[in-house]
Design a protein around this motif. Sequence first.
Motif, PDB file in Angstrom:
ATOM      1  N   GLU A 156       0.828  -1.212   0.000  1.00 56.66           N
ATOM      2  CA  GLU A 156       0.000   0.000   0.000  1.00 56.66           C
ATOM      3  C   GLU A 156       0.859   1.258   0.000  1.00 56.66           C
ATOM      4  O   GLU A 156       0.488   2.274  -0.592  1.00 56.66           O
ATOM      5  N   ILE A 214      -2.810   2.886   7.372  1.00 61.40           N
ATOM      6  CA  ILE A 214      -1.935   1.860   6.806  1.00 61.40           C
ATOM      7  C   ILE A 214      -1.363   0.965   7.891  1.00 61.40           C
ATOM      8  O   ILE A 214      -1.497  -0.266   7.832  1.00 61.40           O
ATOM      9  N   GLU A 215      -0.743   1.572   8.907  1.00 61.16           N
ATOM     10  CA  GLU A 215      -0.068   0.760   9.925  1.00 61.16           C
ATOM     11  C   GLU A 215       0.273   1.637  11.122  1.00 61.16           C
ATOM     12  O   GLU A 215       0.447   2.848  10.991  1.00 61.16           O
TER      13      GLU A 215
END
Length: 368
Positions: free
Chosen positions: A81, A111-112
């Motif tokens: 991503e 995303i994270e």
Amino acid sequence: MPIVQQTEDVLPQGLPDEYAFVTTFKFRKTSRKEDWYLWQVYDKYGIPQVSIRLDGENKAVEYNAVGLTKDAVRAVFKNPEVEDLFDRNWHKIGMRVDSKSVSLFLDCKHIETLPIEEREDIDIQGKTVIGKRIYDSVPIDFDLQRMLIYCDGKQSEQETCCDIPGGPCEQSLVTEAPPLPLPTPKPTSAEQKKPAVVNCSCPAGERVRPSRSKVTLSKAGEPPCLTCKKFNISLMIKESKLFTVYEQEKFDLQRMLIYCDGKQSEQETCCDIPGGPCEQSLVTEAPPLPLPTPKPTSAEQKKPAVVNCSCPAGERGETGLPGATGPRGEKGDPGLKGAEGPPGSKGQKGERGQAISMKGDRGEKVRS
């Protein structure tokens, strides 16, 4: 040169324990594979304090900061991503920095979240830089739309992507139709004899050039002494503290009023907004027809004329004084070695030389 500012001008109180970094930008062809700092803060000795690094070769986003118990702490975001960031389209990066974690948001999508150790406070006596290549500090060629730092880390999650061309943006469906106009009943003869009511709605104004406007204050209960005009104002604002640059914009201004009575702001209606909320009541009485104006007598004609309250256009102000001369810029890096030049033209033929000889000594005769 990259964009450089004094940190004490940009972040006079430093960075809080929790904050949000948000930026909208896009790569150019020459910068997609570069390794560079999107944003960096370093102290007066040139030691990095905090930075966001974009590694184009490995397609990763990296957060770095000075650690409280170690030299540096960092969080590296690298997955499929994140790779979508390194194209030539507009993207929005949101980074939420908490006391023990860092979260990355790309195009309004989480995303994270990665853990980090405790960070040290930054030194505001240094400088803040935008768009600098890591190994030689050469400026990076990229397009920057906006870059903001929020003191509330949750702002990175509340950002929308409506400012990204072709990006995801929440749209609402209109389910209510606009109200239909109400019929006006015919006035009676008694209603026609009532005094005329002054209409306070402003007619469509003419388009004028922007200038230094003058506002006249009125007493409470009196209408403000302003004419209704439609402005087409062009603004160019450069705000260096947050590195926010607004391009040349145009907008329409319908009215701007200042009342001496603060309660007037609560008594304002929104009927002048096209399609806006407006309280409408059923009309049971038609507006009275205008009464004929009687011819003034000779005594009335001698009275002084009534001054109109509308304000004429003010004169254009004088040009302001020029600003102070800015500080001398830093010495630039030496330029690249130029290309080898073409060979020179053939030279002219030289003059003929003269031989110089000397007579030698006479030799001895040898007997055989």
